[in-house]
Design a protein around this motif. Structure first.
Motif, PDB file in Angstrom:
ATOM      1  N   ASP A 104      50.765 -30.700  91.553  1.00 52.49           N
ATOM      2  CA  ASP A 104      50.641 -30.622  90.097  1.00 52.49           C
ATOM      3  C   ASP A 104      51.227 -29.314  89.566  1.00 52.49           C
ATOM      4  O   ASP A 104      51.740 -29.269  88.444  1.00 52.49           O
ATOM      5  CB  ASP A 104      49.178 -30.737  89.673  1.00 52.49           C
ATOM      6  CG  ASP A 104      48.652 -32.161  89.815  1.00 52.49           C
ATOM      7  OD1 ASP A 104      49.482 -33.090  89.972  1.00 52.49           O
ATOM      8  OD2 ASP A 104      47.422 -32.349  89.778  1.00 52.49           O
ATOM      9  N   LEU A 105      51.113 -28.265  90.361  1.00 48.21           N
ATOM     10  CA  LEU A 105      51.745 -26.988  90.014  1.00 48.21           C
ATOM     11  C   LEU A 105      52.824 -26.709  91.050  1.00 48.21           C
ATOM     12  O   LEU A 105      52.525 -26.485  92.226  1.00 48.21           O
ATOM     13  CB  LEU A 105      50.727 -25.856  89.992  1.00 48.21           C
ATOM     14  CG  LEU A 105      51.318 -24.454  89.719  1.00 48.21           C
ATOM     15  CD1 LEU A 105      51.974 -24.393  88.343  1.00 48.21           C
ATOM     16  CD2 LEU A 105      50.243 -23.379  89.854  1.00 48.21           C
ATOM     17  N   LEU A 110      58.832 -22.763  89.263  1.00 48.69           N
ATOM     18  CA  LEU A 110      58.670 -21.824  88.155  1.00 48.69           C
ATOM     19  C   LEU A 110      59.852 -20.868  88.046  1.00 48.69           C
ATOM     20  O   LEU A 110      60.152 -20.354  86.963  1.00 48.69           O
ATOM     21  CB  LEU A 110      57.380 -21.010  88.321  1.00 48.69           C
ATOM     22  CG  LEU A 110      56.058 -21.783  88.280  1.00 48.69           C
ATOM     23  CD1 LEU A 110      54.891 -20.816  88.447  1.00 48.69           C
ATOM     24  CD2 LEU A 110      55.909 -22.573  86.986  1.00 48.69           C
ATOM     25  N   GLN A 111      60.510 -20.653  89.166  1.00 44.83           N
ATOM     26  CA  GLN A 111      61.639 -19.705  89.181  1.00 44.83           C
ATOM     27  C   GLN A 111      62.702 -20.090  88.161  1.00 44.83           C
ATOM     28  O   GLN A 111      63.355 -19.215  87.579  1.00 44.83           O
ATOM     29  CB  GLN A 111      62.274 -19.679  90.577  1.00 44.83           C
ATOM     30  CG  GLN A 111      61.333 -19.307  91.707  1.00 44.83           C
ATOM     31  CD  GLN A 111      61.450 -17.848  92.117  1.00 44.83           C
ATOM     32  OE1 GLN A 111      61.989 -17.044  91.368  1.00 44.83           O
ATOM     33  NE2 GLN A 111      60.963 -17.524  93.299  1.00 44.83           N
ATOM     34  N   VAL A 118      56.791 -20.891  81.914  1.00 42.73           N
ATOM     35  CA  VAL A 118      56.005 -20.430  83.065  1.00 42.73           C
ATOM     36  C   VAL A 118      54.580 -20.133  82.615  1.00 42.73           C
ATOM     37  O   VAL A 118      53.609 -20.543  83.265  1.00 42.73           O
ATOM     38  CB  VAL A 118      56.638 -19.172  83.691  1.00 42.73           C
ATOM     39  CG1 VAL A 118      55.725 -18.593  84.775  1.00 42.73           C
ATOM     40  CG2 VAL A 118      58.009 -19.496  84.290  1.00 42.73           C
ATOM     41  N   ILE A 119      54.443 -19.440  81.502  1.00 40.57           N
ATOM     42  CA  ILE A 119      53.120 -19.122  80.982  1.00 40.57           C
ATOM     43  C   ILE A 119      52.351 -20.402  80.656  1.00 40.57           C
ATOM     44  O   ILE A 119      51.162 -20.530  80.973  1.00 40.57           O
ATOM     45  CB  ILE A 119      53.242 -18.216  79.743  1.00 40.57           C
ATOM     46  CG1 ILE A 119      53.749 -16.830  80.160  1.00 40.57           C
ATOM     47  CG2 ILE A 119      51.904 -18.090  79.019  1.00 40.57           C
ATOM     48  CD1 ILE A 119      54.079 -15.919  79.011  1.00 40.57           C
ATOM     49  N   GLU A 120      53.035 -21.371  80.060  1.00 43.09           N
ATOM     50  CA  GLU A 120      52.380 -22.640  79.719  1.00 43.09           C
ATOM     51  C   GLU A 120      51.877 -23.353  80.964  1.00 43.09           C
ATOM     52  O   GLU A 120      50.748 -23.870  80.982  1.00 43.09           O
ATOM     53  CB  GLU A 120      53.372 -23.525  78.972  1.00 43.09           C
ATOM     54  CG  GLU A 120      52.814 -24.862  78.537  1.00 43.09           C
ATOM     55  CD  GLU A 120      53.845 -25.725  77.833  1.00 43.09           C
ATOM     56  OE1 GLU A 120      53.785 -26.957  77.997  1.00 43.09           O
ATOM     57  OE2 GLU A 120      54.716 -25.168  77.144  1.00 43.09           O
ATOM     58  N   ARG A 121      52.691 -23.407  82.019  1.00 44.35           N
ATOM     59  CA  ARG A 121      52.280 -24.102  83.251  1.00 44.35           C
ATOM     60  C   ARG A 121      51.104 -23.397  83.913  1.00 44.35           C
ATOM     61  O   ARG A 121      50.158 -24.044  84.382  1.00 44.35           O
ATOM     62  CB  ARG A 121      53.465 -24.159  84.230  1.00 44.35           C
ATOM     63  CG  ARG A 121      54.670 -24.927  83.720  1.00 44.35           C
ATOM     64  CD  ARG A 121      54.461 -26.427  83.707  1.00 44.35           C
ATOM     65  NE  ARG A 121      55.560 -27.119  83.065  1.00 44.35           N
ATOM     66  CZ  ARG A 121      56.700 -27.466  83.671  1.00 44.35           C
ATOM     67  NH1 ARG A 121      56.887 -27.196  84.953  1.00 44.35           N
ATOM     68  NH2 ARG A 121      57.644 -28.103  82.992  1.00 44.35           N
ATOM     69  N   GLY A 129      44.807 -16.865  82.538  1.00 41.12           N
ATOM     70  CA  GLY A 129      45.091 -16.610  81.137  1.00 41.12           C
ATOM     71  C   GLY A 129      46.425 -15.914  80.974  1.00 41.12           C
ATOM     72  O   GLY A 129      47.186 -15.744  81.948  1.00 41.12           O
ATOM     73  N   PRO A 130      46.736 -15.477  79.772  1.00 37.31           N
ATOM     74  CA  PRO A 130      48.025 -14.822  79.519  1.00 37.31           C
ATOM     75  C   PRO A 130      48.268 -13.606  80.397  1.00 37.31           C
ATOM     76  O   PRO A 130      49.387 -13.393  80.866  1.00 37.31           O
ATOM     77  CB  PRO A 130      47.936 -14.443  78.040  1.00 37.31           C
ATOM     78  CG  PRO A 130      47.003 -15.452  77.451  1.00 37.31           C
ATOM     79  CD  PRO A 130      45.987 -15.718  78.517  1.00 37.31           C
TER      80      PRO A 130
END
Length: 210
Positions: A104-105, A110-111, A118-121, A129-130
């Motif tokens: 799922d991740l 992400l690269q 990337v932040i959203e995933r 968190g952020p």
């Protein structure tokens, strides 16, 4: 050295960063390998000292025999509590392990994504968190313009270097960071280095091999 040259070039354009460089020298390039172990450590580092997080990470890895999703999921919450992991962080680590193990991740994927995606995933997972997502962008994916406004040490470092009357909050820090765009990651590294140096501390090194 390319990193030292880059730092010098950025500092040359910004007097406050130049002062940080003059006072404390070139910071180590704070970096970590992308992947599951680094995210585990970042979760453990939330709201505790870096040394405490590093110690807990070492105990968990020693117990599990490796720092992979499957190895972490083979432990019990009771065992990780003995290793210094709170119930809340245990839940976060297991959710991360399940997401990576199931696909799922896609950490490798992400690269290729822009910073905001990337932040959203990453922030779709509980406990990320952020701050954690931005730290991963900066340290693990080596993105050049990351500015983690929720980082308390960075807030204090900016206040100290700029001689502010108060420590800026996240919104204020966002505005202050605009002056260092598009090299805010380098600015953050310089400011963190000054923050630690003024306190006689250094970045904690952790073996992040799986």
């Amino acid at each position: 050295m390319q990193w030292a040259r880059h730092v010098a070039e950025v500092a040359e354009r910004h007097p406050d960063l130049a002062a940080e460089l003059d006072d404390h020298g070139v910071p180590e390039r704070w970096s970590r390998p992308p992947g599951f172990p680094s995210l585990v450590l970042l979760i453990l580092e939330q709201q505790v000292s870096l040394a405490s997080a590093a110690a807990a990470y070492a105990r968990v890895r020693a117990r599990a025999g490796a720092m992979t999703p499957a190895a972490l999921l083979s432990t019990t919450p009771e065992q990780l509590r003995e290793d210094g992991v709170s119930r809340q962080k245990d839940r976060y680590l297991r959710a991360l392990a399940v997401a990576v193990d199931s696909g799922d991740l896609d950490l490798a994927g992400l690269q290729a994504l822009p910073d905001d995606m990337v932040i959203e995933r990453l922030t779709a997972l509980p406990g990320i968190g952020p701050w954690t997502a931005q730290a991963y962008l900066l340290a693990c994916l080596d993105r050049p313009d990351v500015w983690p406004v929720g980082d308390r040490a960075l807030q204090v470092a900016v206040a100290e270097r700029l001689g502010l009357a108060h420590v800026p909050n996240g919104r204020e820090l966002e505005e202050l960071g605009e002056q260092w765009r598009p090299h805010r990651s380098t600015a953050a590294r310089l400011l963190w280095h000054g923050y630690l140096s003024r306190r006689g501390r250094r970045e904690t090194n952790v073996d992040l091999a799986p």
